[in-house]
Design a protein around this motif. Structure first.
Motif, PDB file in Angstrom:
ATOM      1  N   ALA B  46      44.074  47.768  45.453  1.00 16.88           N
ATOM      2  CA  ALA B  46      42.859  48.587  45.399  1.00 16.88           C
ATOM      3  C   ALA B  46      43.180  50.050  45.676  1.00 16.88           C
ATOM      4  O   ALA B  46      42.606  50.951  45.060  1.00 16.88           O
ATOM      5  CB  ALA B  46      41.852  48.076  46.421  1.00 16.88           C
ATOM      6  N   LEU B  49      44.316  51.399  42.456  1.00 20.89           N
ATOM      7  CA  LEU B  49      43.214  51.587  41.503  1.00 20.89           C
ATOM      8  C   LEU B  49      42.451  52.861  41.846  1.00 20.89           C
ATOM      9  O   LEU B  49      42.144  53.688  40.993  1.00 20.89           O
ATOM     10  CB  LEU B  49      42.271  50.378  41.538  1.00 20.89           C
ATOM     11  N   SER B  50      42.155  53.007  43.126  1.00 21.82           N
ATOM     12  CA  SER B  50      41.418  54.180  43.577  1.00 21.82           C
ATOM     13  C   SER B  50      42.226  55.451  43.325  1.00 21.82           C
ATOM     14  O   SER B  50      41.694  56.477  42.882  1.00 21.82           O
ATOM     15  CB  SER B  50      41.100  54.020  45.066  1.00 21.82           C
ATOM     16  N   VAL B  68      35.796  50.129  42.382  1.00 20.24           N
ATOM     17  CA  VAL B  68      36.911  49.233  42.697  1.00 20.24           C
ATOM     18  C   VAL B  68      36.413  47.901  43.268  1.00 20.24           C
ATOM     19  O   VAL B  68      36.923  46.829  42.935  1.00 20.24           O
ATOM     20  CB  VAL B  68      37.870  49.932  43.700  1.00 20.24           C
ATOM     21  N   THR B  69      35.372  47.971  44.103  1.00 22.06           N
ATOM     22  CA  THR B  69      34.906  46.763  44.775  1.00 22.06           C
ATOM     23  C   THR B  69      34.404  45.695  43.789  1.00 22.06           C
ATOM     24  O   THR B  69      34.862  44.552  43.871  1.00 22.06           O
ATOM     25  CB  THR B  69      33.830  47.126  45.821  1.00 22.06           C
ATOM     26  N   MET B  72      37.347  44.214  41.812  1.00 23.45           N
ATOM     27  CA  MET B  72      38.196  43.320  42.597  1.00 23.45           C
ATOM     28  C   MET B  72      37.453  42.031  42.968  1.00 23.45           C
ATOM     29  O   MET B  72      38.077  41.003  43.204  1.00 23.45           O
ATOM     30  CB  MET B  72      38.677  44.038  43.861  1.00 23.45           C
ATOM     31  N   SER B 199      36.842  41.678  47.665  1.00 23.75           N
ATOM     32  CA  SER B 199      36.200  42.982  47.466  1.00 23.75           C
ATOM     33  C   SER B 199      36.171  43.786  48.769  1.00 23.75           C
ATOM     34  O   SER B 199      36.196  45.016  48.737  1.00 23.75           O
ATOM     35  CB  SER B 199      34.804  42.825  46.861  1.00 23.75           C
ATOM     36  N   ALA B 202      39.309  45.407  48.798  1.00 25.68           N
ATOM     37  CA  ALA B 202      39.272  46.492  47.822  1.00 25.68           C
ATOM     38  C   ALA B 202      38.681  47.760  48.423  1.00 25.68           C
ATOM     39  O   ALA B 202      39.241  48.851  48.297  1.00 25.68           O
ATOM     40  CB  ALA B 202      38.447  46.059  46.614  1.00 25.68           C
ATOM     41  N   ALA B 206      40.675  51.408  49.035  1.00 21.82           N
ATOM     42  CA  ALA B 206      40.303  52.743  48.554  1.00 21.82           C
ATOM     43  C   ALA B 206      40.369  53.744  49.711  1.00 21.82           C
ATOM     44  O   ALA B 206      40.834  54.876  49.556  1.00 21.82           O
ATOM     45  CB  ALA B 206      38.902  52.703  47.959  1.00 21.82           C
TER      46      ALA B 206
END
Lengths: 408, 291
Positions: B46, B49-50, B68-69, B72, B199, B202, B206
């Motif tokens: 995560a 991704l962030s 992102v949440t 994920m 999540s 996730a 972030a």
């Protein structure tokens, strides 16, 4: 069945003898090989795993040297052929690779892998077969402590002495500018804390008071509390033994805690122009000192040509010093072969222990265990760029002291 | 005294983020008896991704939580359906340990290929700012991270106490058999909870990516911390995880300042072991009754 210790000892001794005989045979085979066809150079590199980024930087340097050398007709009139095996960043695999390169691929010469961790066991393999081990990246105590005579490290100074130049610089300043006190946080790592320790002993001898020293563990340390403690002693200088991620975290913690000493030195991490500004913020780099072994602007032998060839081959981006270090290993072989008209490893080893050798890393000289006898360069971030600032003869900019405020 | 208070502030702020990461781990364990050792790797995934959203599309790392949440969550549900649900029988918890460890290594491998192994960090414009509160420095990023964690943990607590899904989750934690008999679809609860756990990782990831530089291998250190937090808090206890995470943050910061950073990680384990000797079920854990 009971085990008879005497029998085991005899078997073990027999095994060792057999191995030595094989090794001697291997070495003899090398020397007997005919001098025709391309010169094969075997290299183990970390092309995957944890060290794949620096491993690939070294690969670029080696390949570029081979290309440039071949364009000039090769070494002693023979083309250079590199045989590169991936060691997946594992020291055992690296040692196995050198074994394979020497015994099965029957290479004429070997160059080193990335970092001391992999170079130390690999150098021992090369030594067993009588090969010179010219290596660009193994500069830690672990390799020189083996006291091998086939090792030649192609950087100006061993890692633990890399920051001596900063101590010399501080002591060269007029008394009014010199720091009165210093704090020494250092990473628990053989490439970090011994560097800070050496600078501390040099400065303590010159009566620079130590306000605090500490060693922090490697993984996931929160630098907030460390910097809080450092700042509480109000030192004029923070001299940190760092690697990379801890160096970034240390700077961020100083910025966030609004702690701006007159001098900040980071042994590693801050000397990477491609990474450092993006990790700590481009505005926070100014005034930070570090050391380096190579610069694109340096006037070292063959350096402008190296930079031009690199940019032509790989594009105009920042050049990782690891590529220059690997390129220097090639230059050493070229120079020594030209001098002795041979690529015999025994002759190469004895010849490299004498004289000095011009490379993009400077003119190199080694002691009997392969420690280079030069000094690293002191660099400082000035106006968002990293410049060599000391010793004066290589400086491309005047050092800026004291450090400007964060964000300036 | 000033030193200790400043260290406590630093420790609490960072502890909040660990609480968020650990909450997903303890939730999944409470419901499924699965120790998701991929939680650390999912946090790092995560974080990447962030980071990618921030560096390519200039999405603020804290706002990226909103993107992102859910992404994920879908990943978590898929992983549960494909890998975890199929594990049956008395060995399922041990097998799930292996499966999630394989997942962690897989994530690490994919991240190494895509992003290489160099360290990354998201540096938003406010990363360097800090507030001066009564002479104490409070980093804006860390305060935001703490605040985001607190809000998400509050929402999680509301979800578990005020919603039908939450009641089903709590019923499954207390007694899975009785919950099934009363009409709770245990499979559905498990799948959704696993997604929820991921999540939470996730969201924490972030936030983590703004505070610490990370690379694909950073999850090893994370998971060891998260497991000790969850054990100290009591396996399956959300409140316990939060208290333990804050305690870890504070103990480590104070020890680093007052003694040495060398002992800061160790000191937390001393507290953990002492506590477990006196209270083996953890802070808020329930002692299991055996016949």
């Amino acid at each position: 069945m009971t085990r008879n210790p005497a029998r085991i000892a005899v078997l073990a001794a027999g095994g060792v003898l057999l191995l030595s005989a094989l090794a001697a045979g291997g070495a003899a085979a090398t020397h007997a090989r005919a001098a025709s066809g391309p010169i094969k150079i075997g290299i183990s590199l970390s092309l995957s795993g944890d060290f794949s980024d620096p491993g690939k930087a070294a690969q670029r340097g080696y390949k570029l040297w081979a290309k440039v050398a071949n364009a000039k007709g090769g070494v002693l009139g023979r083309k250079v052929q590199l045989i590169i095996r991936d060691d997946t960043s594992s020291p055992t695999q690296a040692a196995t690779n050198y074994q394979t390169l020497i015994t099965r691929d029957k290479v004429d010469l070997v160059f080193g892998p990335f970092s001391t961790l992999l170079s130390a066991p690999s150098a021992a393999v090369a030594s067993r077969y009588g090969y010179a081990f010219i290596e660009p990246a193994g500069g830690g105590p672990a390799i020189f402590d083996e006291k091998l005579h086939n090792v030649f490290f192609t950087q100006p100074a061993p890692v633990v002495q890399s920051a001596d130049v900063f101590a010399k610089f501080l002591l060269s300043l007029p008394a009014s500018q010199r720091p009165k006190s210093a704090s020494y946080p250092a990473l628990d790592d053989p490439f970090a804390s011994p560097i800070a320790d050496r600078v501390r002993s040099l400065l303590e001898k010159a009566h620079v008071k130590t306000t605090y020293k500490t060693i922090y563990p490697s993984e996931g340390t929160d630098m907030g509390p460390v910097i809080q403690k450092v700042a509480s002693g109000h030192p004029d200088a923070v001299i940190a033994g760092t690697q990379s991620v801890d160096a970034y975290a240390l700077v961020k913690a100083m910025v966030q805690q609004k702690f701006n000493p007159k001098f900040v030195f980071l042994s590693n991490g801050a000397n990477n122009p491609a990474e450092f500004p993006s990790k700590v913020g481009a505005k926070n780099v100014n005034g930070i000192f570090s050391t380096g072994d190579w610069f694109p602007q340096a006037k070292n032998p063959g350096n402008p040509a190296f930079v031009a060839a690199y940019q032509k081959t790989y594009g105009a981006g920042a050049i990782d010093p690891g590529s220059a270090e690997a390129y220097a290993a090639g230059q050493v072989v070229e120079a020594v072969a030209a001098k002795i008209h041979s690529i015999d490893n025994k002759k190469i080893i004895s010849t490299l222990h004498t004289g000095s050798w011009p490379t993009v890393e400077g003119v190199l000289r080694w002691n009997s265990v392969g420690e280079p006898q030069g000094s690293d360069l002191l660099v400082e971030w000035i106006n968002g760029k990293m410049y060599p600032v000391y010793p004066p003869k290589i400086a491309l900019h005047k050092p800026v002291v004291p450090k400007p405020a964060w964000g300036k | 005294m000033h030193q200790v208070v400043q260290a406590v502030i630093l420790g609490l702020l960072i502890g909040g983020v660990y609480a968020l990461m650990a909450s997903g781990l303890t939730l999944v364990f409470g419901i499924m008896k699965v120790i998701n050792v991929a939680q650390g790797a999912l946090v790092i995934l995560a974080a990447y991704l962030s980071y990618a959203l921030f560096s390519h599309l200039h999405v603020d790392p804290f706002l990226s939580i909103l993107i992102v949440t859910p992404a994920m969550f879908v990943l978590g549900v898929t992983v549960q359906l494909v890998f975890v649900r199929s594990l049956r029988g008395p060995d399922a918890p041990e097998l799930s340990l292996l499966v999630t460890w394989a997942l962690a290594l897989g994530i690490e491998g994919v991240l190494s290929v895509i992003f290489n192994t160099t360290y990354r960090v998201s540096n938003p414009s406010y990363a360097d700012r800090s507030w001066d509160l009564f002479g104490y420095q409070v980093s804006v990023v860390r305060a935001f991270a703490f605040l985001a964690s607190a809000i998400l943990l509050g929402l999680l607590s509301l979800l578990l106490t005020r919603s039908r899904f939450g009641r089903a989750v709590r019923a499954t934690v207390q007694n899975p058999t009785a919950a099934t008999l009363l009409g709770v679809d245990a499979n559905r609860v498990q799948t959704l909870s696993f997604g929820l756990g991921v999540s939470l990782a996730a969201a924490a990831g972030a936030v983590y990516g703004v505070i610490y530089p990370f690379n694909p291998g950073s999850h090893y250190d994370l998971i060891s911390r998260l497991l000790s937090i969850v054990v100290l808090g009591g396996l399956g206890s959300l409140g316990g995880a939060v208290v333990a995470a804050l305690a870890m943050g504070v103990i480590q910061a104070v020890v680093a300042v007052e003694f040495s950073p060398t002992w800061s990680a160790f000191s937390f384990f001393v507290v953990l072991l002492t506590f477990l000797l006196l209270r083996p079920q953890g802070i808020f854990g329930v002692r299991e009754r055996t016949l």
